[in-house]
Design an enzyme around this catalytic site. Structure first.
Site, PDB file in Angstrom:
ATOM      1  N   GLY A  69       0.806  -1.210   0.000  1.00  0.00           N
ATOM      2  CA  GLY A  69       0.000   0.000   0.000  1.00  0.00           C
ATOM      3  C   GLY A  69       0.842   1.263   0.000  1.00  0.00           C
ATOM      4  O   GLY A  69       0.518   2.245  -0.670  1.00  0.00           O
ATOM      5  N   THR A  70       1.927   1.243   0.746  1.00  0.00           N
ATOM      6  CA  THR A  70       2.767   2.444   0.827  1.00  0.00           C
ATOM      7  C   THR A  70       3.307   2.810  -0.552  1.00  0.00           C
ATOM      8  O   THR A  70       3.248   3.977  -0.976  1.00  0.00           O
ATOM      9  CB  THR A  70       3.931   2.204   1.815  1.00  0.00           C
ATOM     10  OG1 THR A  70       3.381   1.944   3.107  1.00  0.00           O
ATOM     11  CG2 THR A  70       4.860   3.404   1.891  1.00  0.00           C
ATOM     12  N   ASN A 153      -7.722   4.186   8.724  1.00  0.00           N
ATOM     13  CA  ASN A 153      -7.135   3.048   9.422  1.00  0.00           C
ATOM     14  C   ASN A 153      -7.212   3.155  10.934  1.00  0.00           C
ATOM     15  O   ASN A 153      -7.135   2.155  11.620  1.00  0.00           O
ATOM     16  CB  ASN A 153      -5.674   2.870   8.993  1.00  0.00           C
ATOM     17  CG  ASN A 153      -4.913   4.169   8.978  1.00  0.00           C
ATOM     18  OD1 ASN A 153      -5.301   5.119   8.296  1.00  0.00           O
ATOM     19  ND2 ASN A 153      -3.831   4.248   9.721  1.00  0.00           N
ATOM     20  N   GLN A 181      -7.629  -0.092   3.654  1.00  0.00           N
ATOM     21  CA  GLN A 181      -8.488  -0.625   4.720  1.00  0.00           C
ATOM     22  C   GLN A 181      -9.880  -0.964   4.203  1.00  0.00           C
ATOM     23  O   GLN A 181     -10.560  -1.823   4.777  1.00  0.00           O
ATOM     24  CB  GLN A 181      -8.603   0.379   5.881  1.00  0.00           C
ATOM     25  CG  GLN A 181      -7.313   0.630   6.616  1.00  0.00           C
ATOM     26  CD  GLN A 181      -6.832  -0.577   7.433  1.00  0.00           C
ATOM     27  OE1 GLN A 181      -7.580  -1.513   7.706  1.00  0.00           O
ATOM     28  NE2 GLN A 181      -5.560  -0.577   7.802  1.00  0.00           N
ATOM     29  N   SER A 201      -3.549  -3.269  -0.569  1.00  0.00           N
ATOM     30  CA  SER A 201      -2.378  -3.937   0.015  1.00  0.00           C
ATOM     31  C   SER A 201      -2.748  -5.373   0.387  1.00  0.00           C
ATOM     32  O   SER A 201      -3.808  -5.605   0.973  1.00  0.00           O
ATOM     33  CB  SER A 201      -1.947  -3.168   1.263  1.00  0.00           C
ATOM     34  OG  SER A 201      -0.989  -3.902   1.987  1.00  0.00           O
ATOM     35  N   HIS A 203      -1.409  -7.593   2.635  1.00  0.00           N
ATOM     36  CA  HIS A 203      -1.346  -8.174   3.977  1.00  0.00           C
ATOM     37  C   HIS A 203      -2.513  -7.792   4.871  1.00  0.00           C
ATOM     38  O   HIS A 203      -2.638  -8.317   5.978  1.00  0.00           O
ATOM     39  CB  HIS A 203       0.004  -7.866   4.645  1.00  0.00           C
ATOM     40  CG  HIS A 203       0.189  -6.459   5.125  1.00  0.00           C
ATOM     41  ND1 HIS A 203       0.069  -6.114   6.443  1.00  0.00           N
ATOM     42  CD2 HIS A 203       0.498  -5.323   4.471  1.00  0.00           C
ATOM     43  CE1 HIS A 203       0.317  -4.813   6.579  1.00  0.00           C
ATOM     44  NE2 HIS A 203       0.578  -4.315   5.399  1.00  0.00           N
ATOM     45  N   CYS A 327       1.635   2.135  12.454  1.00  0.00           N
ATOM     46  CA  CYS A 327       2.782   2.974  12.099  1.00  0.00           C
ATOM     47  C   CYS A 327       3.127   3.937  13.220  1.00  0.00           C
ATOM     48  O   CYS A 327       4.272   4.305  13.401  1.00  0.00           O
ATOM     49  CB  CYS A 327       2.495   3.789  10.856  1.00  0.00           C
ATOM     50  SG  CYS A 327       1.798   2.797   9.585  1.00  0.00           S
TER      51      CYS A 327
HETATM   52  N1  PLP Z   1      -2.783   3.014   3.784  1.00  0.00           N
HETATM   53  C1  PLP Z   1      -3.517   2.639   4.835  1.00  0.00           C
HETATM   54  C2  PLP Z   1      -4.865   3.251   5.062  1.00  0.00           C
HETATM   55  C3  PLP Z   1      -3.036   1.670   5.713  1.00  0.00           C
HETATM   56  O1  PLP Z   1      -3.767   1.305   6.776  1.00  0.00           O
HETATM   57  C4  PLP Z   1      -1.749   1.110   5.455  1.00  0.00           C
HETATM   58  C5  PLP Z   1      -1.150   0.128   6.397  1.00  0.00           C
HETATM   59  O2  PLP Z   1      -1.344   0.198   7.582  1.00  0.00           O
HETATM   60  C6  PLP Z   1      -1.036   1.538   4.329  1.00  0.00           C
HETATM   61  C7  PLP Z   1      -1.580   2.490   3.517  1.00  0.00           C
HETATM   62  C8  PLP Z   1       0.313   0.979   4.006  1.00  0.00           C
HETATM   63  O3  PLP Z   1       0.216  -0.289   3.406  1.00  0.00           O
HETATM   64  P1  PLP Z   1       1.470  -1.294   3.446  1.00  0.00           P
HETATM   65  O4  PLP Z   1       1.591  -1.755   4.858  1.00  0.00           O
HETATM   66  O5  PLP Z   1       1.069  -2.389   2.498  1.00  0.00           O
HETATM   67  O6  PLP Z   1       2.646  -0.547   2.959  1.00  0.00           O
END
Ligand code: PLP
Length: 385
Positions: A69-70, A153, A181, A201, A203, A327
């Site tokens: 996701g990032t 999230n 999410q 994402s 996971h 995070c």
């Molecule tokens: N965006 C949201 C809303 C998330 O909750 C997260 C992960 O917690 C991410 C992005 C990041 O995704 P990834 O962990 O796959 O990098």
């Protein structure tokens, strides 16, 4: 252990692992290789892309596989802003909400720091909602891209993405939404939503960490961030993670088939859990929108405690959850999401998030509510001694 931290991550599902295993073992080829092993990997990658595209209601060519996701958020925000600015230097603004995940927020900050963009931030109300009126007012001329998350999230608030996308489209501004999410709970049909880009994402859905995807509407300008061999049609170089793509596709189709029945069942469990907490924990406050929220997230502030102490106490009683986003865990700063919603810093420090997947049971949630009441009472009594 009762695991109520599914918004942080989920275990890999057996069906997902089984689907991935051939591409981690016998069929280990590089999809760019011109021999039979490579061709079979390329076919698996194409099937995975077609399957993700079917789940999103888009064309396979509009799916870019990423490391999660990032990366998908970074590619959308930076990639669209930089490409559009290259074509028109007057496009020097980006618009984000005040409650974005750091992957979006920091991408916008990077554009400001290194590329001279102005970052406009649209505020949210007490429930964490972006109002269409506020969004429309923030869509200034010169906006290269807007990014508003589908579901938050930390507090689970679901944004009116289709309405916001229509406003952006009227002004010719591409809208990206972070659906990391939302995936698995809310419709992901990108044409119905009207968005130009959408991140997911693996996971969070029962696939491994390190796989994700970005939908990018065809003809949306996109500057790649990772340069190299030109994989993913030049939009994301690097040897393809075939097993990850297969895992993501399998997990996504498994969660898509469970909607909307599962979502309804989990929503009812969530609401019973929220009622149990609010009635058994004196002073507990629900955070996020009471109705427009993910079925899977129940988040609270417990004034007079510290979120971290309540977490420790809950874990001692066998309940695992989180004090906010994974995070930000361990950080002493109050959550920027809660402060943007107008929660005073001292109260924001007391936040606890319970999040679950579709395997959650009423018994688990009843036990968690009892544990939460005991944990909060215990932490408060220590504080008053
Ligand atoms: N965006 C949201 C809303 C998330 O909750 C997260 C992960 O917690 C991410 C992005 C990041 O995704 P990834 O962990 O796959 O990098």
């Amino acid at each position: 252990m009762i695991f109520l931290d599914a918004a942080a991550t989920t275990p890999v599902r057996r069906e997902v692992l089984d689907a991935m295993w051939p591409y981690l073992s016998g069929e280990f080829g590089n999809p760019s290789s011109h021999h039979s092993l490579g061709e079979s990997a390329a076919a698996a990658l194409a099937d995975a892309r077609a399957s993700v595209a079917a789940a999103l209601g888009c064309r396979p060519g509009e799916v870019v596989f990423t490391s999660g996701g990032t990366e998908a958020d970074n590619l959308a925000v930076k990639g669209i802003a930089l490409a559009r600015q290259a074509a028109d230097p007057c496009l020097d603004r980006v618009l984000v909400s005040a409650v974005e995940h750091p992957a979006v927020e920091e991408s916008a900050r990077y554009l400001a720091k290194y590329h001279g963009f102005t970052v406009d931030v649209v505020a949210v109300d007490r429930d964490g909602l972006v109002s269409p009126e506020a969004f429309a007012a923030a869509l200034r001329p010169g906006t290269a891209v807007a990014s508003i998350m589908y579901a938050n999230n930390e507090v689970g608030t679901v944004q009116p993405v289709a309405e916001l996308a229509a406003l952006a489209r009227d002004r010719g501004i591409p809208l990206h939404t972070d659906a990391v999410q939302a995936a698995g709970w809310l419709p992901l049909d990108v044409r119905g939503l009207g968005v130009d880009a959408l991140s997911i994402s693996g996971h969070k859905l029962g696939a491994p960490k390190g796989c994700g995807a970005l939908y990018v509407r065809s003809r949306t300008p996109l500057e790649p961030l990772v340069h190299g061999g030109g994989q993913e049609r030049g939009r994301r170089s690097g040897t393809s993670n075939v097993a990850g793509a297969v895992g993501l596709a399998t997990a996504l189709s498994l969660v898509q088939t469970r909607q909307p029945e599962e979502a309804g069942r989990v929503t009812a469990l969530r609401d019973a859990f929220i009622r149990a907490i609010l009635s058994s924990v004196p002073g507990a406050e629900l955070t996020g929108h009471p109705v427009h929220r993910l079925p899977s997230v129940a988040s609270f502030c417990f004034p007079g405690t510290s979120g971290e102490s309540v977490l420790l106490e809950l874990e001692r009683q066998g309940v695992v959850c989180s004090s906010g986003s994974a995070c930000a865990a361990g950080s002493d700063e109050p959550s920027p999401v809660l402060t943007a919603m107008g929660v005073p810093a001292a109260v924001a420090q007391t936040a606890v998030r319970f999040s679950f997947d579709a395997s959650v049971t009423r018994e688990d949630l009843d036990a968690a509510a009892r544990a939460a009441a005991a944990a909060v009472a215990g932490v408060r009594s220590l504080g008053t001694r």
